[in-house]
Design a protein around this motif. Sequence first.
Motif, PDB file in Angstrom:
ATOM      1  N   GLY A 175     -44.986  70.197 -18.663  1.00  0.00           N
ATOM      2  CA  GLY A 175     -45.620  71.323 -19.343  1.00  0.00           C
ATOM      3  C   GLY A 175     -47.106  71.101 -19.549  1.00  0.00           C
ATOM      4  O   GLY A 175     -47.922  72.025 -19.366  1.00  0.00           O
ATOM      5  N   LEU A 176     -47.477  69.874 -19.920  1.00  0.00           N
ATOM      6  CA  LEU A 176     -48.897  69.540 -20.041  1.00  0.00           C
ATOM      7  C   LEU A 176     -49.571  69.621 -18.677  1.00  0.00           C
ATOM      8  O   LEU A 176     -50.682  70.162 -18.550  1.00  0.00           O
ATOM      9  CB  LEU A 176     -49.050  68.134 -20.619  1.00  0.00           C
ATOM     10  CG  LEU A 176     -50.477  67.576 -20.688  1.00  0.00           C
ATOM     11  CD1 LEU A 176     -51.347  68.400 -21.608  1.00  0.00           C
ATOM     12  CD2 LEU A 176     -50.453  66.108 -21.130  1.00  0.00           C
ATOM     13  N   ALA A 177     -48.903  69.103 -17.648  1.00  0.00           N
ATOM     14  CA  ALA A 177     -49.455  69.179 -16.298  1.00  0.00           C
ATOM     15  C   ALA A 177     -49.636  70.630 -15.870  1.00  0.00           C
ATOM     16  O   ALA A 177     -50.634  70.977 -15.229  1.00  0.00           O
ATOM     17  CB  ALA A 177     -48.541  68.444 -15.319  1.00  0.00           C
ATOM     18  N   ALA A 178     -48.680  71.493 -16.226  1.00  0.00           N
ATOM     19  CA  ALA A 178     -48.788  72.911 -15.888  1.00  0.00           C
ATOM     20  C   ALA A 178     -49.987  73.552 -16.576  1.00  0.00           C
ATOM     21  O   ALA A 178     -50.680  74.394 -15.992  1.00  0.00           O
ATOM     22  CB  ALA A 178     -47.504  73.635 -16.276  1.00  0.00           C
ATOM     23  N   THR A 179     -50.241  73.165 -17.822  1.00  0.00           N
ATOM     24  CA  THR A 179     -51.363  73.731 -18.569  1.00  0.00           C
ATOM     25  C   THR A 179     -52.688  73.292 -17.956  1.00  0.00           C
ATOM     26  O   THR A 179     -53.581  74.119 -17.711  1.00  0.00           O
ATOM     27  CB  THR A 179     -51.289  73.296 -20.038  1.00  0.00           C
ATOM     28  OG1 THR A 179     -50.002  73.633 -20.571  1.00  0.00           O
ATOM     29  CG2 THR A 179     -52.354  73.999 -20.863  1.00  0.00           C
ATOM     30  N   LEU A 180     -52.834  72.001 -17.689  1.00  0.00           N
ATOM     31  CA  LEU A 180     -54.082  71.488 -17.138  1.00  0.00           C
ATOM     32  C   LEU A 180     -54.320  71.994 -15.719  1.00  0.00           C
ATOM     33  O   LEU A 180     -55.433  72.411 -15.364  1.00  0.00           O
ATOM     34  CB  LEU A 180     -54.072  69.970 -17.163  1.00  0.00           C
ATOM     35  CG  LEU A 180     -54.125  69.333 -18.561  1.00  0.00           C
ATOM     36  CD1 LEU A 180     -53.840  67.835 -18.481  1.00  0.00           C
ATOM     37  CD2 LEU A 180     -55.470  69.580 -19.224  1.00  0.00           C
ATOM     38  N   ALA A 181     -53.285  71.962 -14.890  1.00  0.00           N
ATOM     39  CA  ALA A 181     -53.439  72.455 -13.522  1.00  0.00           C
ATOM     40  C   ALA A 181     -53.702  73.950 -13.500  1.00  0.00           C
ATOM     41  O   ALA A 181     -54.476  74.442 -12.666  1.00  0.00           O
ATOM     42  CB  ALA A 181     -52.193  72.120 -12.704  1.00  0.00           C
ATOM     43  N   GLY A 182     -53.079  74.692 -14.433  1.00  0.00           N
ATOM     44  CA  GLY A 182     -53.342  76.121 -14.503  1.00  0.00           C
ATOM     45  C   GLY A 182     -54.781  76.423 -14.867  1.00  0.00           C
ATOM     46  O   GLY A 182     -55.404  77.342 -14.324  1.00  0.00           O
ATOM     47  N   LEU A 183     -55.328  75.637 -15.788  1.00  0.00           N
ATOM     48  CA  LEU A 183     -56.735  75.795 -16.168  1.00  0.00           C
ATOM     49  C   LEU A 183     -57.657  75.515 -14.985  1.00  0.00           C
ATOM     50  O   LEU A 183     -58.591  76.278 -14.711  1.00  0.00           O
ATOM     51  CB  LEU A 183     -57.074  74.853 -17.323  1.00  0.00           C
ATOM     52  CG  LEU A 183     -56.701  75.288 -18.735  1.00  0.00           C
ATOM     53  CD1 LEU A 183     -56.827  74.108 -19.694  1.00  0.00           C
ATOM     54  CD2 LEU A 183     -57.579  76.436 -19.190  1.00  0.00           C
ATOM     55  N   LYS A 184     -57.396  74.407 -14.289  1.00  0.00           N
ATOM     56  CA  LYS A 184     -58.327  73.978 -13.244  1.00  0.00           C
ATOM     57  C   LYS A 184     -58.145  74.729 -11.936  1.00  0.00           C
ATOM     58  O   LYS A 184     -59.124  75.120 -11.286  1.00  0.00           O
ATOM     59  CB  LYS A 184     -58.170  72.473 -13.005  1.00  0.00           C
ATOM     60  CG  LYS A 184     -59.292  71.881 -12.162  1.00  0.00           C
ATOM     61  CD  LYS A 184     -59.297  70.371 -12.239  1.00  0.00           C
ATOM     62  CE  LYS A 184     -60.493  69.760 -11.527  1.00  0.00           C
ATOM     63  NZ  LYS A 184     -60.530  68.286 -11.651  1.00  0.00           N
ATOM     64  N   ARG A 185     -56.886  74.946 -11.539  1.00  0.00           N
ATOM     65  CA  ARG A 185     -56.641  75.563 -10.234  1.00  0.00           C
ATOM     66  C   ARG A 185     -56.679  77.086 -10.281  1.00  0.00           C
ATOM     67  O   ARG A 185     -57.083  77.720  -9.300  1.00  0.00           O
ATOM     68  CB  ARG A 185     -55.274  75.130  -9.703  1.00  0.00           C
ATOM     69  CG  ARG A 185     -55.147  73.664  -9.423  1.00  0.00           C
ATOM     70  CD  ARG A 185     -55.995  73.197  -8.279  1.00  0.00           C
ATOM     71  NE  ARG A 185     -55.539  73.682  -6.971  1.00  0.00           N
ATOM     72  CZ  ARG A 185     -56.076  73.328  -5.821  1.00  0.00           C
ATOM     73  NH1 ARG A 185     -57.111  72.494  -5.806  1.00  0.00           N
ATOM     74  NH2 ARG A 185     -55.617  73.792  -4.676  1.00  0.00           N
ATOM     75  N   ALA A 186     -56.235  77.671 -11.408  1.00  0.00           N
ATOM     76  CA  ALA A 186     -56.117  79.132 -11.462  1.00  0.00           C
ATOM     77  C   ALA A 186     -57.008  79.777 -12.508  1.00  0.00           C
ATOM     78  O   ALA A 186     -57.071  81.005 -12.584  1.00  0.00           O
ATOM     79  CB  ALA A 186     -54.655  79.518 -11.719  1.00  0.00           C
ATOM     80  N   GLY A 187     -57.672  78.971 -13.340  1.00  0.00           N
ATOM     81  CA  GLY A 187     -58.529  79.542 -14.375  1.00  0.00           C
ATOM     82  C   GLY A 187     -57.774  80.358 -15.403  1.00  0.00           C
ATOM     83  O   GLY A 187     -58.275  81.372 -15.908  1.00  0.00           O
TER      84      GLY A 187
END
Length: 406
Positions: free
Chosen positions: A59-71
């Motif tokens: 879930g943390l990985a999803a949050t960080l990757a969502g911020l960086k990869r998808a804004g």
Amino acid sequence: MTARVLLPRNRGFLFIDAHPAGCARLVADMWEACPQPVTAPPAGEGPVALVIGSSGGYGLAATLAGLKRAGIRGIAVSFEKGPTARRSATAGWYRTAATAALARETGSDLVFLNGDAFSDAMKDEVADLVERRFGGRLDYLVYSVAAPRRTDPDTGTMYTSVLKPIGAPYRTKTLAFDEDGTPDVHEVVAEAAEGDDIAQTVAVMGGTDWERWIDRLAARGLLADGFTTVALSYIGSPLTAAIYRRGTIGAAKAHLEATARSLHERLAKAIGGRAVTSVNGAAVTQSSTAVPGIALYTGLLRGVLGERLVPPVRQLATLWDQLTGASPLPVDDEGRVRLDTWELSDDVQAAVAERWAVASTGNVMDLADIDWFRAEVRRLYGFSVAGVDYAVPVETDVSWPGLVRA
């Protein structure tokens, strides 16, 4: 002020305190490990997403990757405990504070809520925020909840999940560490599920709450056209199948996948939407270390793969690319996204099985990456993180990130 030197005191794989600076550095390291996107929306114009279970693991990985990869912008929900006079906050509390700081730096309006995701009160709070703050439309929902118990909002009944095999007791090798940190490989026996163990576990870890979230948001008209939702899951190796995929947790995962198929049919018909489960690869998380045999398996897997083991944030970067259309979204015959193919390839599993068969206390250091595994467990709580001086007193009274912008 509550600055003090924090030592890594633990009982097995559970640590009494978490280190704020170490947790913050861990989040920064995950951010750096997430690849830069080829293209990204301008700051503040990304899709609106809801991540449920955002403070740790996938879930943390999803949050960080969502911020960086998808804004992404939107809402992240978790359930963490703050600091007290005697104890630090939970690691997830400090990781959330660090994630919120990154969101602010990138110009993303991401709101962090702390509370029981199973409750209708939290669902209503999220729905109100989507309506008031994010234009009344939600583009993505990522569901990543691992919990020991759940209270049914309709009946008040509390359900408790268990880690048990189905049908017969199961004997397996497991990995532990003595007080000096020396690894110990021994056998444990997990007693078989009985009574309503399966039903209770499915009620906690299956798809019931995920579907309830979708129903609640849909009833408010908050799902955008083309809305996509994904629940994060795990299948794992044949070596751990009896306690995991064929056990009580596996029954819950099967229910989660059936829920995905049902939700997909409904969403596709109503708003051109979709629902999938994402089967992720192995990782050291606070949840996975509780499963008998998983610690040994993960250490052996790392021993086989080394740096080829794909960390969660890179897996979730791939998933966000697939969800947003930056790359195709392939699914298997069961409608599942498979991010675990690197782990479950025949050659990797054969190599791990060969090591598993002969693993013992005397040779496990040669077969498994024990130093890596032990450090990964400590890093979950902010210890053994490179670049952190643990001899320096650290402020433990860190505030939960508030609603910075309206």
